[in-house]
Motif scaffolding. Structure first.
Motif, mmCIF file in Angstrom:
data_model
loop_
_atom_site.group_PDB
_atom_site.id
_atom_site.type_symbol
_atom_site.label_atom_id
_atom_site.label_comp_id
_atom_site.label_asym_id
_atom_site.label_seq_id
_atom_site.Cartn_x
_atom_site.Cartn_y
_atom_site.Cartn_z
ATOM 1 N N THR A 95 28.414 57.291 68.622
ATOM 2 C CA THR A 95 28.613 58.876 68.939
ATOM 3 C C THR A 95 29.884 59.095 68.286
ATOM 4 O O THR A 95 30.195 60.502 68.259
ATOM 5 C CB THR A 95 28.638 58.716 70.622
ATOM 6 O OG1 THR A 95 27.315 58.236 70.933
ATOM 7 C CG2 THR A 95 28.725 60.166 71.105
ATOM 8 N N LEU A 107 26.316 71.630 71.300
ATOM 9 C CA LEU A 107 25.358 70.554 71.419
ATOM 10 C C LEU A 107 24.941 69.918 70.469
ATOM 11 O O LEU A 107 24.694 70.540 69.511
ATOM 12 C CB LEU A 107 24.204 70.751 72.708
ATOM 13 C CG LEU A 107 24.953 71.069 74.147
ATOM 14 C CD1 LEU A 107 23.805 71.788 74.768
ATOM 15 C CD2 LEU A 107 25.322 69.789 74.684
ATOM 16 N N LYS A 109 21.564 67.733 69.032
ATOM 17 C CA LYS A 109 20.109 67.472 69.746
ATOM 18 C C LYS A 109 19.798 66.157 69.260
ATOM 19 O O LYS A 109 20.209 65.763 68.297
ATOM 20 C CB LYS A 109 18.941 68.521 69.108
ATOM 21 C CG LYS A 109 19.139 69.642 69.238
ATOM 22 C CD LYS A 109 17.831 70.508 68.857
ATOM 23 C CE LYS A 109 17.810 71.999 69.577
ATOM 24 N NZ LYS A 109 16.558 72.526 68.941
ATOM 25 N N ALA A 110 19.181 65.430 70.450
ATOM 26 C CA ALA A 110 18.985 64.034 70.333
ATOM 27 C C ALA A 110 17.727 63.868 69.253
ATOM 28 O O ALA A 110 16.950 64.973 69.069
ATOM 29 C CB ALA A 110 18.508 63.507 71.480
ATOM 30 N N LYS A 123 22.011 58.035 72.947
ATOM 31 C CA LYS A 123 21.850 59.556 72.800
ATOM 32 C C LYS A 123 23.097 60.307 72.892
ATOM 33 O O LYS A 123 24.110 59.773 73.123
ATOM 34 C CB LYS A 123 20.748 60.061 74.047
ATOM 35 C CG LYS A 123 19.615 59.314 73.927
ATOM 36 C CD LYS A 123 18.650 59.689 72.853
ATOM 37 C CE LYS A 123 17.380 58.985 73.085
ATOM 38 N NZ LYS A 123 16.590 59.237 71.761
ATOM 39 N N GLN A 124 23.260 61.696 72.707
ATOM 40 C CA GLN A 124 24.349 62.437 72.478
ATOM 41 C C GLN A 124 24.494 63.017 73.949
ATOM 42 O O GLN A 124 23.583 63.290 74.557
ATOM 43 C CB GLN A 124 24.058 63.625 71.608
ATOM 44 C CG GLN A 124 25.137 64.704 71.533
ATOM 45 C CD GLN A 124 26.404 64.023 70.991
ATOM 46 O OE1 GLN A 124 26.045 63.544 69.799
ATOM 47 N NE2 GLN A 124 27.365 64.166 71.286
ATOM 48 N N PHE A 126 26.334 65.367 76.445
ATOM 49 C CA PHE A 126 26.297 66.817 76.822
ATOM 50 C C PHE A 126 27.745 67.090 76.643
ATOM 51 O O PHE A 126 28.466 66.484 77.422
ATOM 52 C CB PHE A 126 25.644 67.236 77.826
ATOM 53 C CG PHE A 126 25.881 68.811 78.083
ATOM 54 C CD1 PHE A 126 25.121 69.686 77.509
ATOM 55 C CD2 PHE A 126 26.690 69.061 79.126
ATOM 56 C CE1 PHE A 126 25.223 71.088 77.493
ATOM 57 C CE2 PHE A 126 27.133 70.542 79.369
ATOM 58 C CZ PHE A 126 26.208 71.432 78.419
ATOM 59 N N SER A 129 30.325 66.868 71.446
ATOM 60 C CA SER A 129 30.622 67.569 70.205
ATOM 61 C C SER A 129 31.502 68.600 70.339
ATOM 62 O O SER A 129 31.969 68.832 69.264
ATOM 63 C CB SER A 129 29.201 68.152 69.607
ATOM 64 O OG SER A 129 28.856 68.950 70.549
ATOM 65 N N GLU A 318 18.908 61.721 81.228
ATOM 66 C CA GLU A 318 18.628 62.139 79.834
ATOM 67 C C GLU A 318 17.422 63.101 80.078
ATOM 68 O O GLU A 318 16.490 62.982 80.645
ATOM 69 C CB GLU A 318 18.208 60.895 78.996
ATOM 70 C CG GLU A 318 18.030 61.554 77.687
ATOM 71 C CD GLU A 318 17.484 60.188 76.676
ATOM 72 O OE1 GLU A 318 17.088 60.764 75.413
ATOM 73 O OE2 GLU A 318 17.594 59.270 77.110
ATOM 74 N N HIS A 325 18.546 72.295 74.550
ATOM 75 C CA HIS A 325 19.603 71.078 74.306
ATOM 76 C C HIS A 325 19.530 69.901 74.893
ATOM 77 O O HIS A 325 19.999 69.445 75.846
ATOM 78 C CB HIS A 325 21.038 71.910 74.619
ATOM 79 C CG HIS A 325 21.301 73.108 74.178
ATOM 80 N ND1 HIS A 325 21.435 73.532 72.879
ATOM 81 C CD2 HIS A 325 21.554 74.411 75.130
ATOM 82 C CE1 HIS A 325 21.838 74.736 72.845
ATOM 83 N NE2 HIS A 325 21.895 75.331 73.887
ATOM 84 N N ALA A 327 19.946 66.182 75.903
ATOM 85 C CA ALA A 327 21.265 65.355 75.677
ATOM 86 C C ALA A 327 21.067 64.480 76.849
ATOM 87 O O ALA A 327 20.456 64.536 77.789
ATOM 88 C CB ALA A 327 22.254 66.221 75.736
ATOM 89 N N ALA A 344 20.643 72.140 80.426
ATOM 90 C CA ALA A 344 20.062 72.054 79.016
ATOM 91 C C ALA A 344 19.866 73.287 78.249
ATOM 92 O O ALA A 344 19.197 73.245 77.215
ATOM 93 C CB ALA A 344 18.821 71.091 79.113
#
Length: 780
Positions: A95, A107, A109-110, A123-124, A126, A129, A318, A325, A327, A344
């Motif tokens: 990450t 964001l 996207k996963a 996963k990313q 929220f 980024s 998740e 979005h 995340a 999201a």
């Protein structure tokens, strides 16, 4: 009044000092910071650390050398960036690596998956980024008016301007004791005051020197503003990317400090970030308020020795699938699934919101469940829940389709007005006039989704002769038009019409109609010899077995007037009409004669039997200087070798060609040169001398070259004719040289020459000797 900009030097005083420690001091004092690369600065710092100096010792030495806290703060930040970007630096996680890329939005996207993911999938988070974007900076704006609530402290700079009857200017730096001193006046304590409070104290003290300062009618006035601001130190600790102590501007806010530390790490909370001042938590920051609603209420100004503590997250879920979005989202106590969906960005237009699937860790194993649409607002997620928002099915629950011979085809919903075939046709504004009534079909899917066809007589259904058909969901009714059930009909018209080609067929069309649609006759077209070729379809009476078409000969009025005879013969689909041209009609043909002729120009060919010699009388005959032997005749722009002198003397020669349109005859004046080229020592142009022999012309060009092919010499004459050297035994007969000729000596390829063997030489010598003796005896 604007603040003066802080120096945005890309290297720090720490780096200068490190360089001084590694090199000699006098050299370091002359260093231009902009001339040192980021990698060099990092190397200098590492050397200073290797020599045993601590960061505090380096900073203290930098202060002693005259560097300000602002400069040291900016330099330390730059050093941290250099250490972060170094390839040998620690790697947080996958990450963190993605954070080093410029994000298009807040964001990332996963990766989409078709099933619920495993619990160990990465996963990313929220908001992650947001702190990784290099284009986002929370650097405080120093070109703003002084905030009214700004609290002064040591190292702040005050600018005092006096104007009016007296003019003066002071730049006052607040001492570590919190005082400023002007002229010979006593120090003024300003530490902990606002700008307004400090201004009042300073003006009162300046009245000792300027008694009328800022008094009504006094004529002397002053303004006090903030110049360079001080630096403060804050501690950022907990679950952050780069924990530590940071020197920042006194105008910096909590978001400035968080941005410099890289934000929360993988385990860090975005919703429980505490600001601690004097051992008390004065604010708990929830970054979701800013990320989702752009709320800056928690972005408070930092003070010296403040601590930012990022605690680990307590609950995280998740969301993936059909949300805007996808995340990992952090959940606070009391928040529901509806709140998470709002974070999201809400559902996508194709989201299946009637039921949401989820997977939950029970402590022993995983379980699956679903949340109905009415339960979303009250459903409390648990830590580790994984929610999948599915996609709606690609099918329509209440649609029927009608296509073809109706006025408004397309999709219709099944209701009381469209639940049968007849009602649907009425809803689509009825059948078109060209609808095919004998048959229509319905494409339908059975209960097992297998396709089936239902055929019916459309005409009888519309007349009530058969029972109306009840429609079902996804029925597709096809009604054809008459033209759709037959091949496209057309006609072909060729020959002497203005626009020959293919035209559309219409019932009742005649030959005259077809000629009219083709633009009429051309100038040479004749109406009395028209042929129609027709395919044989069904009537084959009186037709030979080998014949496949019928031929009709017709005569049509030249001016295409309507008459009964023309209307009697109707064309059929795919007929081919041929319109002939008058046998003696053709465009004018012309030839051109140029050069030494009495009347050069273009002349019309009167008939098909005119020849080259017939041109000369038309053009008035030759001029005295005309060189007949050099006349050149061209056809289609290519030279045709013609001996004009010979055909004038004897017109019956085959070289006296029949004239064709576009022919050109060029009669030049006599040339007095000869061109010699090819295998000679000096290819050149020499003057023509009728007394010169062939070898004398070769001598004019320096003689033969080494690889001259003497037996293949040829001469090209001005009229295009060419003659080559002839050979009989050992004797060569060279062509005659005329004025304007081109003498060409070919060149042998030396690589292709074969050396004569000794045995071959002996045989040749013996043959020559025998022939010579025979000739001698013959002539005795």
């Amino acid at each position: 009044m604007y603040f003066s900009l802080l120096r945005k030097s890309i290297f720090s005083g720490i780096l200068f000092l490190s360089f001084a420690l590694v090199h000699n001091e006098s050299y370091a004092q002359n260093i231009d910071p902009n001339s040192i690369s980021n990698e060099q600065a990092l190397e200098f710092y590492k050397r200073a650390k290797a020599s045993g100096l601590t960061d505090m010792a380096i900073e203290q030495a930098a202060l002693e050398k005259g560097y300000t806290l602002d400069q040291i703060s900016a330099m330390r930040n730059r050093l941290q960036q250099a250490q972060t970007s170094a390839p040998t630096g620690p790697d947080r996680s996958g990450t963190d690596e993605s954070r080093r890329q410029i994000a298009d939005s807040m964001l990332v996207k996963a990766k989409p998956v078709s099933a619920l993911p495993n619990s160990d999938s990465v996963k990313q988070v929220f908001g992650a980024s947001f702190f990784s974007s290099s284009s986002i900076s929370f650097e405080p704006n120093l070109r703003i008016a002084t905030p009214k609530n700004y609290i002064l402290g040591p190292d702040d700079e005050l600018v005092v301007d006096i104007y009016g009857n007296s003019v003066d200017n002071f730049r006052l730096k607040i001492s570590p004791e919190g005082t400023v001193k002007m002229l010979n006046l006593a120090p003024v304590q300003v530490n902990g005051l606002t700008i307004e409070q400090a201004s009042e104290r300073i003006v009162n003290r300046l009245r000792s020197a300027y008694s009328a300062l800022n008094r009504p009618g006094g004529g002397t006035y002053s303004t006090i503003t903030l110049g360079n601001v001080r630096s403060i130190q804050v501690m950022i600790t907990g679950e952050v990317t780069r924990p530590g102590s940071y020197t920042i501007s006194s105008l910096a806010t909590a978001f400035n400090a968080l941005n410099q530390s890289g934000g929360p790490n993988n385990n860090g909370s975005y919703r429980s970030i505490e600001i601690i001042r004097n051992n008390k938590t004065i604010r708990t920051i929830d970054l979701y308020g800013f990320l989702v609603d752009a709320n800056l209420k928690d972005n408070i100004t930092m003070q010296d020795q403040d601590i930012i503590l990022v605690r680990p997250y307590s609950k995280r879920i998740e969301l993936f699938g059909e949300v805007k979005h996808p995340a990992l989202f952090e959940v606070k106590d009391g928040e529901t699934l509806k709140d998470m969906i709002r974070y999201a960005g809400g559902y996508t237009p194709t989201a299946y919101s009637a039921s949401i699937q989820f997977r939950r860790n029970t402590g022993k194993e995983l379980m699956v469940g679903s949340v109905q649409e009415t339960e979303v607002a009250n459903f409390i997620p648990q830590n580790g829940d994984v929610f999948k928002i599915g996609k709606i099915l690609n099918r329509i629950e209440n649609r029927v389709v009608i296509e073809g011979g109706v006025f408004r085809d397309g999709e219709y919903p099944i209701d009381e007005q469209t639940n049968t075939v007849k009602k649907l046709i009425t809803k689509s504004e009825g059948l078109r006039e060209d609808a095919f009534l004998n048959r229509a079909i319905i494409e339908r899917k059975t209960a097992t989704l297998r396709p089936e066809i239902i055929s019916f007589d459309l005409g009888k259904l519309m007349n009530g002769e058969i029972e109306d058909i009840v429609l079902k969901r996804e029925d597709h009714i096809y009604i054809k038009t008459i033209d759709e059930l037959k091949e496209n009909y057309d006609l072909t018209i060729l020959g002497s019409v203005i626009n020959p080609g293919t035209i559309n067929y219409h019932d009742g069309i005649t030959v005259a109609d077809a000629i009219f649609k083709a633009g009429g006759y051309t100038e040479g077209g004749i109406p009395y010899r028209i042929e129609v070729s027709r395919r044989i379809k069904g009537d084959t009476a009186n037709i030979p077995q080998s014949q496949n078409v019928r031929i009709f000969s017709l005569e049509v009025s030249e001016n295409l007037t309507l008459n009964e005879e023309d209307q009697k013969f109707k064309l059929s689909p795919f007929d081919v009409i041929y319109v002939r041209k008058s046998p003696r009609y053709e465009p004018q043909k012309a030839v051109t004669i140029l050069g030494e002729i009495m009347y050069p120009g273009t002349y019309t060919i009167l008939n098909n039997f005119e020849r080259i010699t017939d041109l000369l009388p038309k053009a008035g005959g030759l001029k005295a200087e005309a060189y007949i032997s050099g006349a050149r005749f061209y056809r289609n722009k290519e030279l045709v070798a013609v001996d004009l002198k010979a055909i004038i003397q004897k017109p019956s020669l085959s070289a006296n060609l029949l004239l064709q349109t576009g022919d050109t005859l060029l009669i030049p004046t006599k040339s007095e040169t000869v061109r010699i080229k090819g295998g000679v020592q000096n290819p050149s142009i020499v003057n023509f001398d009728p007394h010169f022999s062939f070898r004398e012309y070769i001598s004019q060009a320096g003689g033969f070259a080494e690889y001259a092919w003497k037996s293949r010499i040829y001469v090209s004459y001005p009229n295009g004719r060419t003659f080559r050297t002839k050979k009989f035994l050992f004797f060569k007969s060279y062509p005659k040289i005329e004025s304007g000729s081109v003498l060409t000596v070919p060149v042998k390829d030396p690589q292709k020459e074969r050396q004569i063997s000794p045995s071959e030489r002996i045989a040749i010598i013996s043959l020559v000797t025998t022939i010579s003796l025979a000739l001698i005896s013959l002539f005795r």
